[in-house]
Design a protein around this motif. Structure first.
Motif, mmCIF file in Angstrom:
data_model
loop_
_atom_site.group_PDB
_atom_site.id
_atom_site.type_symbol
_atom_site.label_atom_id
_atom_site.label_comp_id
_atom_site.label_asym_id
_atom_site.label_seq_id
_atom_site.Cartn_x
_atom_site.Cartn_y
_atom_site.Cartn_z
ATOM 1 N N ASP A 1 -36.091 -29.608 -10.971
ATOM 2 C CA ASP A 1 -35.183 -30.390 -11.806
ATOM 3 C C ASP A 1 -34.292 -29.508 -12.675
ATOM 4 N N GLY A 2 -34.230 -28.232 -12.335
ATOM 5 C CA GLY A 2 -33.459 -27.280 -13.133
ATOM 6 C C GLY A 2 -31.974 -27.352 -12.857
ATOM 7 N N PRO A 3 -31.213 -26.366 -13.369
ATOM 8 C CA PRO A 3 -29.748 -26.390 -13.252
ATOM 9 C C PRO A 3 -29.269 -26.276 -11.808
ATOM 10 N N ALA A 4 -28.058 -26.794 -11.581
ATOM 11 C CA ALA A 4 -27.456 -26.759 -10.251
ATOM 12 C C ALA A 4 -27.177 -25.322 -9.838
ATOM 13 N N CYS A 5 -27.320 -25.063 -8.544
ATOM 14 C CA CYS A 5 -27.087 -23.729 -7.969
ATOM 15 C C CYS A 5 -25.887 -23.793 -7.029
ATOM 16 N N ALA A 6 -25.254 -22.645 -6.791
ATOM 17 C CA ALA A 6 -24.105 -22.591 -5.891
ATOM 18 C C ALA A 6 -24.452 -23.004 -4.472
ATOM 19 N N CYS A 7 -25.745 -22.940 -4.115
ATOM 20 C CA CYS A 7 -26.161 -23.315 -2.760
ATOM 21 C C CYS A 7 -26.190 -24.830 -2.574
ATOM 22 N N GLY A 8 -26.105 -25.583 -3.676
ATOM 23 C CA GLY A 8 -26.187 -27.037 -3.616
ATOM 24 C C GLY A 8 -27.505 -27.595 -4.095
ATOM 25 N N GLY A 9 -28.490 -26.721 -4.309
ATOM 26 C CA GLY A 9 -29.791 -27.151 -4.791
ATOM 27 C C GLY A 9 -29.861 -27.112 -6.309
ATOM 28 N N HIS A 10 -31.061 -27.328 -6.831
ATOM 29 C CA HIS A 10 -31.292 -27.299 -8.271
ATOM 30 C C HIS A 10 -32.526 -26.452 -8.584
ATOM 31 N N GLY A 11 -32.457 -25.742 -9.693
ATOM 32 C CA GLY A 11 -33.615 -24.995 -10.163
ATOM 33 C C GLY A 11 -34.004 -23.831 -9.290
ATOM 34 N N CYS A 12 -33.042 -23.259 -8.540
ATOM 35 C CA CYS A 12 -33.355 -22.121 -7.661
ATOM 36 C C CYS A 12 -33.691 -20.883 -8.488
ATOM 37 N N LEU A 13 -34.396 -19.958 -7.875
ATOM 38 C CA LEU A 13 -34.799 -18.722 -8.545
ATOM 39 C C LEU A 13 -33.600 -18.006 -9.158
ATOM 40 N N GLU A 14 -32.450 -17.984 -8.463
ATOM 41 C CA GLU A 14 -31.277 -17.289 -8.986
ATOM 42 C C GLU A 14 -30.844 -17.819 -10.344
ATOM 43 N N GLN A 15 -31.139 -19.086 -10.619
ATOM 44 C CA GLN A 15 -30.750 -19.678 -11.897
ATOM 45 C C GLN A 15 -31.627 -19.200 -13.057
ATOM 46 N N TYR A 16 -32.672 -18.448 -12.733
ATOM 47 C CA TYR A 16 -33.582 -17.945 -13.763
ATOM 48 C C TYR A 16 -33.714 -16.422 -13.739
#
Length: 402
Positions: A262-277
């Motif tokens: 449920d985390g922030p949106a990612c450039a890949c189209g998903g949410h809460g990806c590792l890159e966002q952290y």
């Protein structure tokens, strides 16, 4: 001008040669090359002893490799040996060279590596590539390639091929970047856009980083998970000395594993990806720092100086990495995890939280985590050395061109 089509077997594929008389000759030529490359100065008799062939057979193979410019004779072996001294052989310091290139979000880099593994030329261009169309970026990369090739040729080398590392998904056995979220490239065929006129290989930067670790690392195991970072986070899995690529070649996308769905949106189209952290930009935001050049150096400097906000941000990134890596470690059971790229420089502040998460969440014994000595140079070196390995693995292909 368009680069020739990519060979259908990228670096690390380990394609076997046919089991024929011609195939046996090609394999024996490769055995001679690898033996001399691994051990340095060796006589023909020593090579024959190492690989289990007759001296006459090895002499024929060596003569062919010398004519092709792949081996050279250095004169009598070292003094002190019993019997008549043989002529010492070495991998040629001139002749074929591997050209490696890297397309980063904020830089382009190209280098030339000779058959002995030495970097002989290098060129770098700093500047943002995010949001730029592929054509102008690849035009600039072509200019760097030509500059490096010119410098290498001035030293008696010639380019055996070009390998390009990119931060994105690359179609297996092809030159098409299917998706590079941090560049905003989709279905981009580098073979159509690069005017380098060289045999071309394109692969994910994490894959080339892992291959560099395998070939150049200090006591690197043959089974490991390699994790690296620039703007994004990539991973590559090496099993028994070979890359685990997956059906489409997309294996290793650790940066887009959800850590908090449920985390922030990612450039890949998903949410809460590792890159966002744990990506560079995420850590900079959490640190309250403004993105700029030498971002990793700035983070390391502030952490060394005791900046608590930066240290908390890096601890959070280490925790996120540990959570994401736990799934991979539980699934694959690697001998070790290797941190490369930007993660290597930040390892002192990432490792405590990362290791704690792995130890707490891993089903079996804790997986050891090591730090690559290659750092951010890994993908570029891996790309160049992949071309060199192609020559060593099938020197007959070069001999046929000589």
């Amino acid at each position: 001008m368009t680069a020739p089509p990519h060979t259908a077997h990228p670096a690390g594929s380990g394609r076997p040669l046919p089991d024929t008389q011609q195939g046996m000759r090609r394999r024996n030529l490769a055995r001679v090359m690898h033996t001399v490359r691994a051990e340095g100065r060796l006589s023909r008799a020593a090579v024959a002893s190492r690989i289990g062939l007759t001296r006459a057979a090895v002499s024929t193979l060596v003569d062919e490799l010398i004519r092709s410019g792949l081996l050279e004779e250095l004169g009598p072996e070292r003094p002190g040996r019993v019997g008549r001294p043989g002529s010492a052989l070495a991998v040629s310091a001139s002749g074929p060279a591997g050209i490696g290139a890297e397309i980063g979000v904020d830089h382009l880099a190209v280098c030339a590596v000779d058959l002995r593994g030495r970097m002989r030329a290098r060129a770098v261009r700093h500047g943002g590539n995010r949001g730029r169309s592929a054509g102008p970026v690849l035009e600039q990369l072509t200019g760097l390639v030509r500059r490096v090739v010119t410098e290498a040729e001035a030293e008696g080398l010639w380019p055996a091929g070009l390998a390009v590392a990119v931060p994105g998904l690359v179609a297996r056995d092809a030159t098409t970047v299917v998706r590079a979220p941090n560049l905003d490239w989709h279905d981009t065929d580098l073979g159509e856009l690069l005017a380098a006129d060289l045999p071309l290989t394109v692969d994910n930067e994490a894959n080339f980083g892992a291959l560099a670790e395998l070939w150049l690392g200090d006591r690197t195991p043959r089974d490991f998970l390699h994790v690296s970072a620039e703007i994004g986070i990539g991973a590559a899995v090496v099993v028994d000395g070979r890359l685990l690529r997956g059906t489409r070649g997309f294996a290793g996308e650790l940066g887009h594993v959800p850590v908090h769905p449920d985390g922030p949106a990612c450039a890949c189209g998903g949410h809460g990806c590792l890159e966002q952290y744990a990506g560079e930009e995420a850590v900079l935001r959490a640190s309250g720092l403004t993105p700029g050049e030498n971002r990793v150096g700035l983070l390391a400097q502030r952490a060394t100086e005791g900046d608590e906000r930066v240290r908390r941000a890096l601890t959070g990134a280490g925790t996120a990495l540990g959570i994401a890596l736990t799934g991979a470690v539980n699934l694959l059971d690697p001998e070790s995890v290797v941190l490369g790229g930007a993660l290597a420089e930040l390892a002192p502040w990432l490792l405590p939280a990362l290791s704690e998460e792995l130890a707490r969440r891993t089903a079996g014994p804790a997986c050891p985590v090591t730090v690559s000595a290659l750092g951010p140079q890994g993908p570029l070196l891996g790309a160049a050395h992949s071309v060199v390995r192609t020559v060593l693995d099938d020197p007959a292909a070069i001999a046929e061109r000589a």
